[in-house]
Design an enzyme around this catalytic site. Structure first.
Site, PDB file in Angstrom:
ATOM      1  N   CYS A   1       3.267   7.140  -3.831  1.00  0.00           N
ATOM      2  CA  CYS A   1       3.598   7.424  -5.226  1.00  0.00           C
ATOM      3  C   CYS A   1       2.366   7.336  -6.131  1.00  0.00           C
ATOM      4  CB  CYS A   1       4.650   6.439  -5.727  1.00  0.00           C
ATOM      5  SG  CYS A   1       6.160   6.411  -4.770  1.00  0.00           S
ATOM      6  N   ASP A   2       1.623   6.252  -5.966  1.00  0.00           N
ATOM      7  CA  ASP A   2       0.587   5.924  -6.945  1.00  0.00           C
ATOM      8  C   ASP A   2      -0.820   6.270  -6.485  1.00  0.00           C
ATOM      9  OD1 ASP A   2       2.702   4.901  -8.389  1.00  0.00           O
ATOM     10  OD2 ASP A   2       2.440   2.871  -7.621  1.00  0.00           O
TER      11      ASP A   2
ATOM     12  N   CYS B   1       3.142   1.227  -3.585  1.00  0.00           N
ATOM     13  CA  CYS B   1       3.518   2.492  -2.957  1.00  0.00           C
ATOM     14  C   CYS B   1       2.328   3.444  -2.959  1.00  0.00           C
ATOM     15  CB  CYS B   1       4.702   3.130  -3.680  1.00  0.00           C
ATOM     16  SG  CYS B   1       5.217   4.698  -2.941  1.00  0.00           S
TER      17      CYS B   1
END
Length: 526
Positions: free
Chosen positions: A347-348, A344
């Site tokens: 997200c990351d 992701c």
């Protein structure tokens, strides 16, 4: 700091506070400390029931805690909760101020009954669309049970702590100083990890559930649509969902869902669930299916076994189990998952600021990931195993205009290397047949989806790609069993198509029910 329209909406929300609350801040003289000071005072100015105190003694600074007046503890944020966590902030204020969390009575009773002390630390990124579900679940649990405490920590704000714990993906949750879990979790899943008997109690309640007219497997767009259409027909409808939203929950921006100009995956997922719950639908959440038992003849009862033990029965079944991210399947991928291997970018991505990364995949997802990451990291290498990119031309043009992106064609990733702690490099086989090495710190895998149909092998006809073979009515190879969405052979895996698929499968199931006589058939024994 807050726009006028946001202030207007927030003022309306805060009017629902039943009790005064205090935003107790532990500040410092950093720019972020001043930013937090400004945010808290702006919020307090919108309601006479919200006050700011700057006498906090938390060790993490800047941070603040939302407390009911006179309470010893509350809900803590070591973060400036904007972006995806702004909703978490609003909900925390409302819940601390007396607005009840939207949990079932049974779930609330289980949370209240938990013995012992629980101190959670939840590390997030403000750009992570998966994090708010975990944050909001733990915050609500801490409001219900005073022995539960949670602090939400912005990894970008406390980078030393992130580095010390070697956190490279979010959300990451620690309980009493030890790793508790990573990735998306709702309150029921968290409770199941805290209370070993919770799954058994949930399973016991499902043991004698009467047969459904329509049982839907999956809570994504196709499953939600099927549930709504079935309930509106007056059918006894059940839906089994590990989580509502499915892959939509992992989607950042959605701009092609007709009539909604722009939204985010978690918002659309919440809207789907809320719509389903408006109808008389038996929602069986946090459950996974493991086996299908087709009826022996048309009109009989089909059975679906859950991993927790019970078997549910229905005259018709609609399978809408969706798909999951495809993995590279190379040495090092599993070993370094969340330690440099990620799936992701939204997200990351922030955890790779200034680092070198690779993106595996040249479709829309891969190219979009590379574009997003290029604004954060020092360099992106995109590896496409074929001879051309498959992404839309507008995305390709944007990608090729970026100065810190290298695109490698006919590059097949064969191994991910690391030092035992983090990813340090990647090996790929080029078009020349030789192996090549790249030094880097992260690999983002974006190579498409696989249908969630392994549990169906041997019962329904599947394509060579594992998709459920359906006809133009959504019917499978077994009478009375229908399928919809990304798990099927329906072309073009799009949200809007899945929604239509779910409606079609439901209408087909209704047509089947009114035309096929009921057969006296016993239930499948558990």
């Amino acid at each position: 700091m807050l726009q006028d329209n946001i202030k207007t909406q927030l003022k309306g929300y805060l009017a629902n506070l039943a009790h005064p609350i205090v935003l107790e801040a532990s500040l410092d003289h950093s720019p972020k400390g001043r930013e937090m000071h400004e945010l808290l005072h702006e919020v307090a100015a919108l309601s006479d029931k919200v006050h700011v105190s700057e006498t906090g003694e938390a060790t993490r600074r800047p941070s603040f805690e939302i407390k009911r007046e006179g309470a010893k503890h509350g809900v803590a944020f070591a973060a400036i909760p904007m972006g995806h966590e702004f909703t978490s902030f609003i909900l925390a204020m409302l819940q601390v101020g007396g607005h009840a969390p939207k949990f079932s009575d049974d779930l609330i009773a289980q949370i209240k009954a938990l013995p012992g002390q629980y101190t959670f630390e939840t590390f997030v990124s403000l750009s992570c669309q998966n994090c708010p579900e975990v944050v909001q679940a733990l915050n609500a649990m801490s409001v219900i049970n005073p022995n539960i405490r949670n602090v939400t920590i912005d990894g970008g704000l406390f980078q030393d702590e992130v580095a010390e714990k070697n956190i490279m993906s979010v959300p990451q949750v620690y309980l009493n100083g030890e790793s508790f879990g990573s990735g998306r979790m709702d309150a029921e899943q968290i409770l199941a990890k805290l209370d070993a008997d919770a799954p058994k109690r949930a399973a016991a309640k499902l043991k004698d559930v009467p047969p459904f007219d329509v049982l839907i497997i999956g809570g994504g767009p196709a499953g939600a649509s099927a549930a709504i259409y079935s309930a509106r027909k007056g059918l006894r409808t059940g839906i089994v969902a590990d989580r509502f939203g499915g892959q939509v929950m992992d989607t950042a921006g959605i701009e092609n869902f007709i009539s909604i100009k722009e939204t985010e995956g978690p918002k659309l997922s919440a809207a789907l669930e809320a719509h389903v719950r408006q109808y008389d639908v038996d929602v069986i959440s946090s459950q996974r299916v493991k086996e299908l038992f087709p009826a022996s003849r048309p009109g009989g009862l089909h059975g679906v076994a859950l991993e927790s033990g019970p078997i549910l029965h229905a005259r018709t079944i609609i399978i809408a189990t969706g798909a999951h991210w495809r993995q590279l399947g190379v040495p090092g991928e599993e070993e370094y998952r969340n330690k440099g291997v990620a799936y992701c970018p939204h997200c990351d991505g922030p955890f790779y600021k200034g680092k070198r990364v690779a993106v595996a995949g040249g479709g829309n997802s891969g190219v979009e990931a590379a574009i997003d990451l290029a604004g954060i990291v020092s360099h992106v290498t995109l590896l496409q195993r074929g001879s051309r990119l498959k992404a839309d031309k507008v995305l390709q043009d944007k990608l090729l205009s970026l100065p810190n992106v290298t695109v490698l064609m006919e590059a097949l990733t064969t191994r991910i290397q690391g030092n035992g702690k983090n990813v340090t490099g990647l090996t790929y086989r080029g078009g020349d047949g030789a192996d090549h090495h790249i030094d880097l710190e992260g690999v983002f895998v974006q190579i498409g989806l696989l249908p969630n149909t392994d549990w169906l092998r041997g019962t329904l006809k599947l394509s060579d790609y594992g998709e459920i073979v359906v006809n133009d009515h959504g019917a499978t190879s077994v009478p009375g069993i229908f399928a919809a969405g990304d798990a099927t052979t329906t072309p073009y895996k799009q949200i809007v198509i899945a929604v239509g698929d779910g409606a079609k499968a439901s209408l087909s199931a209704f047509d089947y029910l009114i035309r096929v006589p009921v057969t006296d058939e016993k239930r499948v024994a558990a």
